[in-house]
Design an enzyme around this catalytic site. Structure first.
Site, PDB file in Angstrom:
ATOM      1  NE  ARG A  18      -1.861  -2.245   3.218  1.00  0.00           N
ATOM      2  CZ  ARG A  18      -2.250  -2.780   4.436  1.00  0.00           C
ATOM      3  NH1 ARG A  18      -3.563  -2.582   4.853  1.00  0.00           N
ATOM      4  NH2 ARG A  18      -1.621  -3.658   4.968  1.00  0.00           N
ATOM      5  CD  GLN A  76       6.918 -14.550   6.732  1.00  0.00           C
ATOM      6  OE1 GLN A  76       7.078 -13.360   6.989  1.00  0.00           O
ATOM      7  NE2 GLN A  76       5.586 -15.316   6.788  1.00  0.00           N
ATOM      8  CB  THR A  82       0.730 -11.779  11.073  1.00  0.00           C
ATOM      9  OG1 THR A  82      -0.620 -11.959  10.883  1.00  0.00           O
ATOM     10  CG2 THR A  82       1.212 -10.388  10.405  1.00  0.00           C
ATOM     11  CD  GLU A 157      -7.003  -8.689  10.216  1.00  0.00           C
ATOM     12  OE1 GLU A 157      -6.278  -7.843   9.575  1.00  0.00           O
ATOM     13  OE2 GLU A 157      -6.726  -8.783  11.314  1.00  0.00           O
ATOM     14  CE  LYS A 354      37.454  21.403   0.789  1.00  0.00           C
ATOM     15  NZ  LYS A 354      37.777  19.910   0.422  1.00  0.00           N
TER      16      LYS A 354
HETATM   17  C1  UD1 Z   1      -2.129  -6.339  10.981  1.00  0.00           C
HETATM   18  C2  UD1 Z   1      -3.255  -7.037  11.728  1.00  0.00           C
HETATM   19  C3  UD1 Z   1      -4.355  -6.158  12.195  1.00  0.00           C
HETATM   20  C4  UD1 Z   1      -3.831  -4.974  12.767  1.00  0.00           C
HETATM   21  C5  UD1 Z   1      -2.646  -4.389  11.898  1.00  0.00           C
HETATM   22  C6  UD1 Z   1      -2.465  -3.331  13.100  1.00  0.00           C
HETATM   23  C7  UD1 Z   1      -2.743  -9.494  10.786  1.00  0.00           C
HETATM   24  C8  UD1 Z   1      -3.674 -10.558   9.851  1.00  0.00           C
HETATM   25  N1  UD1 Z   1      -3.679  -8.336  11.010  1.00  0.00           N
HETATM   26  O1  UD1 Z   1      -2.877  -5.882   9.888  1.00  0.00           O
HETATM   27  O2  UD1 Z   1      -5.285  -7.101  12.722  1.00  0.00           O
HETATM   28  O3  UD1 Z   1      -5.079  -4.323  13.167  1.00  0.00           O
HETATM   29  O4  UD1 Z   1      -1.838  -5.183  11.771  1.00  0.00           O
HETATM   30  O5  UD1 Z   1      -1.220  -2.695  12.420  1.00  0.00           O
HETATM   31  O6  UD1 Z   1      -2.092  -9.886  11.263  1.00  0.00           O
HETATM   32  N2  UD1 Z   1       4.696  -9.328   7.978  1.00  0.00           N
HETATM   33  C9  UD1 Z   1       5.409 -10.592   7.944  1.00  0.00           C
HETATM   34  N3  UD1 Z   1       5.192 -11.568   7.235  1.00  0.00           N
HETATM   35  C10 UD1 Z   1       4.147 -11.576   6.438  1.00  0.00           C
HETATM   36  C11 UD1 Z   1       2.979 -10.798   6.645  1.00  0.00           C
HETATM   37  C12 UD1 Z   1       3.412  -9.436   7.271  1.00  0.00           C
HETATM   38  O7  UD1 Z   1       6.661 -10.536   8.602  1.00  0.00           O
HETATM   39  O8  UD1 Z   1       4.006 -12.641   5.862  1.00  0.00           O
HETATM   40  C13 UD1 Z   1       4.806  -8.128   8.920  1.00  0.00           C
HETATM   41  C14 UD1 Z   1       4.675  -6.710   7.892  1.00  0.00           C
HETATM   42  O9  UD1 Z   1       5.958  -6.740   7.493  1.00  0.00           O
HETATM   43  C15 UD1 Z   1       4.194  -5.873   9.169  1.00  0.00           C
HETATM   44  C16 UD1 Z   1       3.446  -6.545   9.838  1.00  0.00           C
HETATM   45  O10 UD1 Z   1       3.731  -8.190   9.739  1.00  0.00           O
HETATM   46  O11 UD1 Z   1       5.383  -5.252   9.707  1.00  0.00           O
HETATM   47  C17 UD1 Z   1       2.015  -6.259  10.073  1.00  0.00           C
HETATM   48  O12 UD1 Z   1       1.747  -6.738   8.495  1.00  0.00           O
HETATM   49  P1  UD1 Z   1       0.697  -5.650   7.779  1.00  0.00           P
HETATM   50  O13 UD1 Z   1       0.615  -6.172   6.288  1.00  0.00           O
HETATM   51  O14 UD1 Z   1       0.911  -4.410   8.243  1.00  0.00           O
HETATM   52  O15 UD1 Z   1      -0.561  -6.067   8.345  1.00  0.00           O
HETATM   53  P2  UD1 Z   1      -1.886  -5.196   8.540  1.00  0.00           P
HETATM   54  O16 UD1 Z   1      -2.782  -5.165   7.444  1.00  0.00           O
HETATM   55  O17 UD1 Z   1      -1.362  -3.710   8.930  1.00  0.00           O
HETATM   56 MG    MG Z   2       0.284  -2.818   9.311  1.00  0.00          MG
END
Ligand code: UD1
Ligand code: MG
Length: 485
Positions: A18, A76, A82, A157, A354
């Protein structure tokens, strides 16, 4: 109290679609640091057994952010959500009793909040404790479905919300405490049953709650602490909050800041009592300012070290330079890396410098370039003086002694030495060393022609020779159609 039975896990493998960026999300900056660095720093005071960062997108660059803090990076690949990220971190978490999980994109969380979360988790004997927040606009976040006032049934979600769940304004921060013995069996039951075919850590909550385990949610005291950076607008908001916090810290330390919202201060900047920052100033990098300094409007200081009582007049740019007590610089001066102004030096407008050391009380008041120069004390450099330090291939040094007087518009062609107490005549091009107490003069001698100007004016005043009779007047030029009204 150190949390030796806890491991911190930071989820930092995602791309951040995004943001529409070629750079991984957690590497983006807010408040003068990458998001990930801020998250790591926020966790350090917990004194956890270790910090594990789950990396994936641009793994090398992301790992480089965490290794200076002794964190362990686990890879990963591919990123399947997550929950999947936690599975990848399982070995690194080892036999720790508690896993404190944080997303790498929510950098504003405070240590007091994390400590309170762990305390609630422990005292409530919970399987999981979620840090939640009550916000005005919950869109984009997972919502907390409460079973009762004290317990949680699920996190839903955004994409899976029913119409009536949309109005729930308690959100999931993605910061959690898990008891690992409860986490792993529950995570094993989570299926990638969603649009993205990902394993969501949020689904662990539903599994735990349906098993009758204790799942708590603690509301963050300030909802701004849990802001996640999913979009550029989120980044700007988080940056704004970090900057505000830093200015408050400086004001707390006795610094006056005028129109604070216009002043930008980096996280590592230090400033002493009774210093004043005027509107639209920027203090960046490892800048340190002493007491009673005034940084006037429009000035930008990066990695600058200032003693006490220094005045930086408007629109001055100082980079990687040192200014001792009571220096006055500017307006419109520029110090490039390696300038060192000793006590009481005065550098005026349109001076660029400088890699030069300027001795105590010396003055370079106007329109000069000083490079690769070592200058003694109480010397005076006239307006427009230039050190010619570059021959097109190499840089050469200029040495100027104590109490030297360089007349205006001189060029000092390096390498060259001007001895103590020497004078340089204005307009000189100095190519040879000038010994102490000598006069260096290097310009062509003036010749003056008496009456020359008056004669010229007389010649100009004489009437022009008459035109021949009968010659046609030149026709008036046609005006361009564009000029017609
Ligand atoms: C996530 C939560 C949501 C919460 C929000 C808060 C989930 C499914 N959703 O959504 O409930 O309200 O955070 O900010 O967890 N990441 C990994 N590996 C992956 C996917 C993500 O390490 O496979 C990391 C991303 O780099 C990021 C963090 O996890 O730092 C959260 O991922 P992001 O995609 O930002 O989740 P949100 O859609 O914000
Ligand atoms: Mg996020």
């Amino acid at each position: 109290m150190p949390n030796r039975e806890a491991v911190v896990v930071i989820l930092a493998a995602g791309k951040g679609t995004r943001l529409k960026s070629s750079m991984a999300k957690v590497l983006h900056f807010a408040g003068g640091r990458s998001l990930l660095e801020s998250v790591v720093r926020a966790c350090l005071p917990l004194g956890a057994k270790k910090i594990v960062a789950v990396v994936g997108h641009q793994a090398e660059a992301v790992t480089a952010v965490v290794t200076p803090f002794d964190a362990e990076a686990v890879l990963q690949l591919p990123q399947r959500g997550t929950g999947h990220a936690m599975l990848v971190a399982k070995r690194a978490i080892g036999n720790a009793k508690i896993a404190v999980v944080l997303p790498g994109d929510a950098p504003l969380v405070r240590i007091e909040t994390l400590k309170a979360l762990i305390a609630t988790h422990r005292s409530g004997n919970a399987a999981a404790t979620i840090l939640s927040a009550v916000v005005a606009d919950p869109s984009g976040y997972g919502r907390i479905l409460r079973k009762s006032e004290n317990s949680v049934a699920a996190i839903v979600e955004e994409s899976q919300l029913s119409a009536e769940q949309r109005d729930i304004n308690e959100i999931n921060s993605s910061i959690y405490c898990f008891s690992t013995e409860k986490l792993w069996p529950a995570l094993a039951q989570v299926k990638p049953e969603n649009k993205h075919r990902e394993i969501y850590l949020t689904d662990v909550i539903t599994v735990l709650a349906s098993k009758g385990e204790t799942v708590l949610a603690q509301i963050a005291p300030d909802p701004r602490e849990v802001l996640g950076c999913n979009t550029r607008a989120d980044l700007a908001e988080v940056d704004r909050i970090f900057r505000e916090r830093k200015r408050e810290e400086l004001m707390e330390a006795g610094v006056t800041i005028q129109l604070p919202e216009t002043v930008l201060v980096g996280p590592d900047v230090v400033a002493g009592e009774d210093s004043v920052l005027e509107p639209c100033t920027q203090l960046l990098g490892k800048t340190r300012i002493g007491k009673r300094c005034v940084i006037r409007t429009g000035s930008v200081l990066s990695d600058a070290i200032l003693g006490d009582g220094v005045t930086v007049e408007p629109h001055t740019v100082i980079t990687e330079s040192r200014l001792e007590d009571n220096v006055i610089i500017g307006p419109f001066a520029r110090l490039r890396p390696g300038a060192h102004l000793k006590k009481g030096v005065k550098v005026g407008n349109f001076v660029e410098m400088k890699k030069s050391v300027i001795g105590e009380g010396s003055k370079i008041p106007h329109l000069s370039y000083v490079g690769d120069t070592k200058m003694g004390s109480h010397s005076n450099i006239g307006a427009g003086t230039i050190t010619c330090n570059y021959d097109g291939v190499h840089k050469h040094p200029t040495t100027i002694g104590n109490r030297v007087f360089v007349g205006s518009d001189s060029v000092l062609v390096a390498p060259v030495k001007i001895g103590d107490g020497a004078y340089i005549a204005a307009g000189s091009a100095i190519t040879e060393n000038v010994p102490p107490n000598a006069l260096g003069i290097a310009r062509s001698r003036q010749s003056t022609k008496p009456g020359w100007a008056a004669k010229r004016r007389r010649e100009q005043a004489e009437p022009a020779p008459k035109k021949k009779a009968g010659k046609k007047k030149p026709r008036a030029k046609k005006s361009h159609p564009r000029n017609k009204r």
